[in-house]
Design an enzyme around this catalytic site. Structure first.
Site, mmCIF file in Angstrom:
data_model
loop_
_atom_site.group_PDB
_atom_site.id
_atom_site.type_symbol
_atom_site.label_atom_id
_atom_site.label_comp_id
_atom_site.label_asym_id
_atom_site.label_seq_id
_atom_site.Cartn_x
_atom_site.Cartn_y
_atom_site.Cartn_z
ATOM 1 N N ARG A 109 -40.667 -57.059 -2.699
ATOM 2 C CA ARG A 109 -39.392 -56.349 -2.801
ATOM 3 C C ARG A 109 -38.277 -57.275 -3.296
ATOM 4 O O ARG A 109 -37.450 -56.870 -4.113
ATOM 5 C CB ARG A 109 -39.038 -55.718 -1.452
ATOM 6 C CG ARG A 109 -39.881 -54.500 -1.161
ATOM 7 C CD ARG A 109 -39.729 -53.947 0.240
ATOM 8 N NE ARG A 109 -40.522 -52.728 0.378
ATOM 9 C CZ ARG A 109 -40.665 -52.038 1.490
ATOM 10 N NH1 ARG A 109 -40.039 -52.439 2.596
ATOM 11 N NH2 ARG A 109 -41.409 -50.946 1.527
ATOM 12 N N TYR A 149 -41.819 -48.651 -7.496
ATOM 13 C CA TYR A 149 -42.847 -49.427 -6.798
ATOM 14 C C TYR A 149 -42.271 -50.394 -5.772
ATOM 15 O O TYR A 149 -41.100 -50.689 -5.761
ATOM 16 C CB TYR A 149 -43.819 -50.107 -7.749
ATOM 17 C CG TYR A 149 -43.357 -51.046 -8.835
ATOM 18 C CD1 TYR A 149 -44.262 -51.391 -9.836
ATOM 19 C CD2 TYR A 149 -42.092 -51.617 -8.890
ATOM 20 C CE1 TYR A 149 -43.918 -52.271 -10.852
ATOM 21 C CE2 TYR A 149 -41.745 -52.483 -9.896
ATOM 22 C CZ TYR A 149 -42.657 -52.811 -10.869
ATOM 23 O OH TYR A 149 -42.301 -53.686 -11.863
ATOM 24 N N GLU A 150 -43.157 -50.824 -4.876
ATOM 25 C CA GLU A 150 -42.803 -51.618 -3.689
ATOM 26 C C GLU A 150 -41.797 -50.894 -2.789
ATOM 27 O O GLU A 150 -40.969 -51.513 -2.130
ATOM 28 C CB GLU A 150 -42.265 -53.008 -4.084
ATOM 29 C CG GLU A 150 -43.120 -53.767 -5.060
ATOM 30 C CD GLU A 150 -44.598 -53.808 -4.674
ATOM 31 O OE1 GLU A 150 -44.917 -53.713 -3.478
ATOM 32 O OE2 GLU A 150 -45.429 -53.923 -5.577
ATOM 33 N N GLY A 151 -41.886 -49.577 -2.780
ATOM 34 C CA GLY A 151 -40.996 -48.773 -1.945
ATOM 35 C C GLY A 151 -39.876 -48.192 -2.774
ATOM 36 O O GLY A 151 -39.046 -48.916 -3.319
#
Length: 593
Positions: A316, A448-450
């Site tokens: 992140r 992506y990655e949340g």
């Protein structure tokens, strides 16, 4: 097994259209980092992070070397990776021309090891320097940079949770870069809801596990740039409880590793396909099938999420750096085009003035650059907090800023890349200019990655409501200290910056009280969480500009960079920070309907 996928036939950049702008070369913003390291955050932040082992001057030397490598070796491959993508031939993924050689040069130069922690055998460059490296690598070639960004995340996870055997087998090769790492979470039915994961891991009786299932969207899941690929896999063990608590973490290499460290037989991990995506074509995003693949447990049975979240948090932060880098690349190209392009009379300027001086084009360019400067400063500040995270208060504040930096920088990358197309006008919509690639590449970063909503729900739920807004108020107090520094200045820009930031902080403080008040009504808090994240991001940006203004005014004389920094701060306060008041009102409204 999927058949060989032909590379897409696409016109090379700048071919066939005499009006198309030549893609501008990438210029790493090394001087900006030198200014941040030396002047903005109360002294030499690099020396502070390393107890004097490295200085800001040393860090600038590192970034200069990285910038030269990025500009000369990997930036020229950015358009090639976009045009050529990755293909699967006989079950193996093959990357775009030049990628394998560029990665080998990167490993040979020691760049992967430089960023790995000392506890894992790396050189352990501080986080403030890694922020600069992250921007540079991603500005030059975001698709290729994803390869070693994920490797670094896996290194952190294994360093934190792996037992001695897994550490001895995998860490050294990952740190040197001869092997790369991936993150295997997502399945067709399990995206955000990791508790829905169905991949299974069954003990083999010899300390290894047999992994079966399918994983999708696996970034750099298969490729030809490294000797081996180490997959970090979430799977469910026999008799594990339902949901996320039943997940365990495993390493499963593409090639099995013999006791002497040499590579043995291919593991039972099949590359089913490489996804055809909107952007980052040079990054192979794979569907992987595990058919009794051999894996090894990382950490405790049932403790999979703890280890995987180490990698996810690293990623992140990396996505924040990627957003800044991609935004900077789009801005540099738009600025170069606008400075050279002549089109129509420019109000208040002589004939022959380039479109960069058209009022609205100037607005677009200042909007881009002022946000980038604020995000870059915040990335260094967050890195400084992590470098001093042995202090619990610093760690708490650093973790608070992770979703803000990721969410803000990723969304701004999309907006700035879009504005870059707008600056080009019709030519921005034509592939030959290269402006469209930046927009396509940026669009995945808020996902992506949340997603941004995942980041904002984390910010609201775990990091604001849970401690009754205590950490948010610490941020506001730090911003108010910057206001106090500027409030009595003789400089009009300083006074305007202070007054605008003071009002924005007050609005954010009121909004925080509203969010805390929603604690008994999670739907209200989640309904406005993205607005709340954006509000705090703008306040953080205004605060960063206030620090930049204070450092700039401390100079005896002013050069062109000083004047630009003051102009950016003034613009950000008037055009970006002004939105804080509307956002605060939206946050206070909660869910509507």
């Amino acid at each position: 097994m999927s058949p060989a996928t032909p590379r897409r036939a696409r016109r090379p950049p700048n071919e066939g259209n005499p009006m198309a702008a030549q893609s501008s070369p990438y210029t790493p913003p090394v001087a900006e980092y030198g200014f941040l390291y030396r002047e903005v955050f109360g002294g030499d932040v690099v020396a502070r992070a390393t107890s004097g082992a490295l200085s800001a001057d040393d860090a600038v030397d590192v970034l200069e070397a990285a910038g030269d490598f990025a500009a000369e070796v990997i930036a020229p491959l950015n358009a090639i990776g976009d045009a050529e993508g990755t293909v699967v031939v006989d079950g193996d993924a093959r990357t775009a021309p030049g990628f394998k050689e560029a990665y080998a040069a990167l490993v040979e130069a020691g760049w992967v090891a430089a960023e790995a922690p000392e506890s894992a055998g790396g050189e352990g460059l501080p986080a403030v320097v890694q922020a600069g490296l992250g921007e540079i690598w991603n500005a030059a070639n975001p698709a290729l940079a994803l390869c070693w960004m994920l490797t670094h995340g896996q290194i952190h996870a294994l360093d934190a949770y792996a037992g001695d055997e897994v550490r001895e087998t995998y860490l050294a090769r990952l740190v040197e870069g001869s092997w790369t790492g991936t993150m295997n979470l997502t399945e067709p039915q399990a995206g955000t809801d990791l508790g829905a994961i169905r991949t299974t891991a069954t003990p083999n009786g010899d300390g290894s596990w047999s992994i079966t299932g399918q994983k999708i969207f696996i970034t750099w899941g298969d490729h030809d740039v490294a000797e081996n690929i180490v997959h970090l896999v979430l799977a469910r063990t026999p008799d594990a409880p339902a949901g996320a608590k039943g997940l365990s973490l495993f390493v499963a290499p593409k090639f099995l590793v013999e006791p002497d460290g040499s590579l043995g037989a291919r593991n039972a991990v099949t590359t089913v396909s490489v996804e055809h995506k909107l952007g980052i074509h040079g990054s192979p995003t794979c569907v992987l099938a595990y058919d009794g693949a051999t894996g090894y447990l990382v950490g405790e049975v049932g403790g999979g999420l703890a280890g995987m979240f180490v990698m996810m948090n690293s990623a992140r932060l990396g996505m924040g750096h990627q957003g800044i880098g991609l935004a900077e690349r789009a801005y540099q190209q738009a600025s170069a085009y606008a400075t050279a392009r002549l089109q129509g009379p420019v109000p208040g300027r002589p004939d022959g003035t380039a479109i960069a001086e058209h009022p609205d084009v100037r607005r677009l360019l200042l909007s881009m650059s002022s946000s980038i400067s604020a995000m870059r400063a915040l990335a260094v500040y967050v890195g400084d907090l992590f470098d001093r995270a042995d202090d619990a208060d610093n760690r708490q504040l650093a973790e608070f800023f992770v979703p803000i930096l990721k969410g803000w920088a990723s969304e701004e990358a999309v907006r700035i890349a879009s504005d870059g197309i707008q600056v080009h006008g019709g030519m921005g919509f034509i592939e030959e200019t290269g402006a469209a690639q930046h927009y396509r590449d940026a669009r995945i970063i808020p996902i992506y990655e949340g997603t941004t909503a995942i980041q904002s729900n984390d910010l609201v739920g775990r990091k604001t409501v849970r401690n009754q807004g205590e950490t948010a108020r610490r941020m506001f107090d730090l911003a108010r200290a910057a206001v106090a520094t500027l409030a009595g200045s003789d400089e009009p820009v300083a006074r305007r910056t202070a007054e605008r930031l003071e009002r924005a902080v007050a609005a954010a403080d009121r909004a925080t009280a509203a969010v805390v008040g929603f604690g008994a009504s999670p739907r209200d808090a989640h309904a406005v969480s993205v607005d709340y994240l954006w509000l705090l991001a703008l306040v953080a940006g205004g605060w960063m500009h206030a620090l930049i203004v204070a450092a700039t005014l401390a100079h005896d004389g002013r050069d062109a960079d000083d004047e630009r920094r003051l102009t950016e701060a003034d613009f950000f306060g008037a055009h970006q920070l002004a939105h804080a008041h509307a956002l605060a009102e939206s946050v206070a409204a909660g869910e509507i309907g």
